[in-house]
Design a protein around this motif. Structure first.
Motif, PDB file in Angstrom:
ATOM      1  N   LYS A 189      52.825  33.239  32.519  1.00 58.32           N
ATOM      2  CA  LYS A 189      51.520  32.628  32.280  1.00 58.32           C
ATOM      3  C   LYS A 189      50.454  33.684  32.533  1.00 58.32           C
ATOM      4  N   THR A 190      49.644  33.972  31.534  1.00 55.58           N
ATOM      5  CA  THR A 190      48.745  35.130  31.582  1.00 55.58           C
ATOM      6  C   THR A 190      47.337  34.769  31.123  1.00 55.58           C
ATOM      7  N   ILE A 191      46.340  35.286  31.830  1.00 56.87           N
ATOM      8  CA  ILE A 191      44.956  35.151  31.394  1.00 56.87           C
ATOM      9  C   ILE A 191      44.288  36.524  31.430  1.00 56.87           C
ATOM     10  N   ILE A 192      43.192  36.636  30.698  1.00 60.68           N
ATOM     11  CA  ILE A 192      42.417  37.881  30.661  1.00 60.68           C
ATOM     12  C   ILE A 192      41.075  37.643  31.325  1.00 60.68           C
ATOM     13  N   VAL A 193      40.711  38.556  32.206  1.00 61.31           N
ATOM     14  CA  VAL A 193      39.408  38.513  32.867  1.00 61.31           C
ATOM     15  C   VAL A 193      38.657  39.798  32.507  1.00 61.31           C
ATOM     16  N   SER A 194      37.484  39.643  31.913  1.00 61.48           N
ATOM     17  CA  SER A 194      36.666  40.814  31.578  1.00 61.48           C
ATOM     18  C   SER A 194      35.705  41.108  32.724  1.00 61.48           C
ATOM     19  N   LEU A 195      35.700  42.354  33.173  1.00 57.21           N
ATOM     20  CA  LEU A 195      34.760  42.737  34.232  1.00 57.21           C
ATOM     21  C   LEU A 195      33.319  42.602  33.760  1.00 57.21           C
ATOM     22  N   ASP A 196      33.105  42.620  32.447  1.00 54.99           N
ATOM     23  CA  ASP A 196      31.747  42.436  31.923  1.00 54.99           C
ATOM     24  C   ASP A 196      31.144  41.112  32.381  1.00 54.99           C
ATOM     25  N   ASP A 197      31.977  40.110  32.621  1.00 56.14           N
ATOM     26  CA  ASP A 197      31.475  38.808  33.057  1.00 56.14           C
ATOM     27  C   ASP A 197      30.947  38.833  34.492  1.00 56.14           C
ATOM     28  N   PHE A 198      31.228  39.921  35.198  1.00 57.22           N
ATOM     29  CA  PHE A 198      30.775  40.038  36.585  1.00 57.22           C
ATOM     30  C   PHE A 198      29.494  40.865  36.708  1.00 57.22           C
ATOM     31  N   TYR A 199      28.900  41.222  35.567  1.00 59.13           N
ATOM     32  CA  TYR A 199      27.612  41.912  35.617  1.00 59.13           C
ATOM     33  C   TYR A 199      26.579  41.035  36.335  1.00 59.13           C
ATOM     34  N   TYR A 200      25.739  41.689  37.117  1.00 57.81           N
ATOM     35  CA  TYR A 200      24.580  40.988  37.648  1.00 57.81           C
ATOM     36  C   TYR A 200      23.640  40.632  36.493  1.00 57.81           C
ATOM     37  N   GLY A 220      51.620  33.506  37.949  1.00 54.42           N
ATOM     38  CA  GLY A 220      50.821  33.945  36.814  1.00 54.42           C
ATOM     39  C   GLY A 220      50.336  35.378  36.955  1.00 54.42           C
ATOM     40  N   ILE A 221      49.915  35.946  35.831  1.00 52.45           N
ATOM     41  CA  ILE A 221      49.418  37.320  35.795  1.00 52.45           C
ATOM     42  C   ILE A 221      48.014  37.334  35.212  1.00 52.45           C
ATOM     43  N   VAL A 222      47.125  38.082  35.848  1.00 48.12           N
ATOM     44  CA  VAL A 222      45.758  38.238  35.370  1.00 48.12           C
ATOM     45  C   VAL A 222      45.560  39.674  34.888  1.00 48.12           C
ATOM     46  N   ILE A 223      45.112  39.827  33.653  1.00 47.20           N
ATOM     47  CA  ILE A 223      44.760  41.146  33.122  1.00 47.20           C
ATOM     48  C   ILE A 223      43.260  41.328  33.299  1.00 47.20           C
ATOM     49  N   VAL A 224      42.889  42.274  34.142  1.00 47.35           N
ATOM     50  CA  VAL A 224      41.481  42.575  34.395  1.00 47.35           C
ATOM     51  C   VAL A 224      41.121  43.811  33.586  1.00 47.35           C
ATOM     52  N   GLU A 225      40.263  43.627  32.573  1.00 49.91           N
ATOM     53  CA  GLU A 225      39.943  44.762  31.701  1.00 49.91           C
ATOM     54  C   GLU A 225      38.471  45.131  31.792  1.00 49.91           C
ATOM     55  N   GLY A 226      38.220  46.441  31.737  1.00 47.51           N
ATOM     56  CA  GLY A 226      36.850  46.920  31.773  1.00 47.51           C
ATOM     57  C   GLY A 226      36.779  48.388  32.135  1.00 47.51           C
ATOM     58  N   LEU A 227      35.618  48.979  31.952  1.00 49.47           N
ATOM     59  CA  LEU A 227      35.409  50.394  32.257  1.00 49.47           C
ATOM     60  C   LEU A 227      35.805  50.729  33.681  1.00 49.47           C
ATOM     61  N   HIS A 228      35.509  49.828  34.620  1.00 48.44           N
ATOM     62  CA  HIS A 228      35.704  50.122  36.042  1.00 48.44           C
ATOM     63  C   HIS A 228      36.985  49.539  36.622  1.00 48.44           C
ATOM     64  N   ALA A 229      37.905  49.095  35.766  1.00 48.90           N
ATOM     65  CA  ALA A 229      39.093  48.391  36.260  1.00 48.90           C
ATOM     66  C   ALA A 229      39.986  49.259  37.148  1.00 48.90           C
ATOM     67  N   LEU A 230      39.920  50.590  37.026  1.00 46.30           N
ATOM     68  CA  LEU A 230      40.739  51.470  37.870  1.00 46.30           C
ATOM     69  C   LEU A 230      39.984  52.009  39.085  1.00 46.30           C
ATOM     70  N   ASN A 231      38.724  51.651  39.211  1.00 47.74           N
ATOM     71  CA  ASN A 231      37.931  52.122  40.353  1.00 47.74           C
ATOM     72  C   ASN A 231      38.479  51.502  41.633  1.00 47.74           C
TER      73      ASN A 231
END
Length: 310
Positions: free
Chosen positions: A74-85, A149-160
């Protein structure tokens, strides 16, 4: 097969359909093998997927999620863009501009809360960022992926480490993607660097999805590249998996539109010369129509009408 102008042209002229299918298979096979590694490790709950602008993060995340689902995860995608202030809360640079490239433009405390809730309970409430109003809506969507479940966190800063250190390291798998390839002539002279290929992808995506012309893309590009150097490349070496998203047939797709686009660039623009060199790099490729590109191709992320970006 080498990524040279003549070899690519020869393959397209010989059998463009077969060549496109081969390029697509190379890319998809790499994602599928990565999905198997993740599915075989019961400890992995977070997949951090990072890459520079126009590397294909969004499509890669969706194809990876589809494959993991096919493997029973069971997998979902989370975009780090959604965490912008929200825009008025963003940090400010010394020149007064908003710093949208920094990891500090993200709500780190909220990311930590959400990721830890997912690892511990499989549930959390995620924010959603509206790029039109430049505001963040907290708790906009609830997710429940269960204990495995597995969450894929994608974004420019995902490896920071600011992001990856928020959860136990045994629970996270790190992926770095980019074009990671250029095109040469038969003498070995570089025609198109990976950065120029990304610029072409970005210009097309901005035009198709963001109603942004090439002059605006070039204006933003300098800061985009600076942000990648400062906040991304230094963490590439921490990735568990690195793979490239270059599709050898793609320069042939870009030839026609970019020969037109060159005439739309203000000759006084500081990015004109770089863009001119980029266009010169594709002018000798044979022409491929967009209709030749499969619906589930990563390239559709930039030219439109794709399975993952409607």
């Amino acid at each position: 097969m080498k990524s040279t102008l003549n070899e690519i042209n020869k393959a397209i002229l010989s059998d463009s359909k077969a060549f496109i299918e081969l390029c697509e298979k190379e890319y998809h096979d790499e994602i599928f093998s990565t999905a198997q590694i993740i599915a075989d490790n019961d400890d992995i709950k977070i997949v951090a997927l990072a890459g520079p602008s126009a590397s294909g993060k969004t499509t890669s995340a969706h194809i990876l999620a589809e494959r993991l689902t096919a493997l029973g995860e069971k997998t979902i995608i989370v975009s780090l863009d959604d965490f912008y202030y929200s825009y008025d809360e963003l940090p400010t640079l010394p020149d007064g501009k908003k710093d949208i490239e920094s990891v500090n433009s993200l709500d780190i405390s909220l990311i930590k809360k959400c990721l830890n809730e997912i690892v511990e309970t499989g549930k959390t409430d995620l924010p959603e960022y509206d790029f039109k109003t430049r505001t963040s809506k907290k708790g906009a969507k609830s997710v429940d992926i269960g204990k495995r479940g597995i969450v894929i966190v994608e974004g420019l800063h995902a490896l920071n480490p600011v992001i990856t250190d928020l959860v136990p390291q045994k629970n996270i798998y790190k992926i770095y993607i980019s074009v990671n390839s250029g095109v040469t002539d038969d003498k070995g002279e570089l025609l198109l660097s990976s950065r120029k290929i990304r610029l072409m992808r970005r210009a097309l995506r901005d035009e198709v999805y963001r109603n942004s012309d090439i002059n605006n893309t070039l204006t933003l590009w300098e800061d985009v590249v600076k942000g990648e150097r400062k906040y991304l490349y230094c963490f590439k070496g921490t990735a568990d998996k690195i793979f490239k998203t270059f599709h050898r047939y793609e320069p042939a797709l870009y030839k026609k539109r970019f020969s037109e686009m060159l005439g739309e660039v203000d000759r006084e623009h500081r990015g004109y010369e770089y863009f001119y060199e980029t266009v010169k790099g594709v002018e000798n490729f044979v022409d491929l129509p967009y209709s030749a590109v499969p619906e589930n191709s990563l390239i559709r992320e930039f030219i439109g009408d794709g399975k993952y970006n409607r």
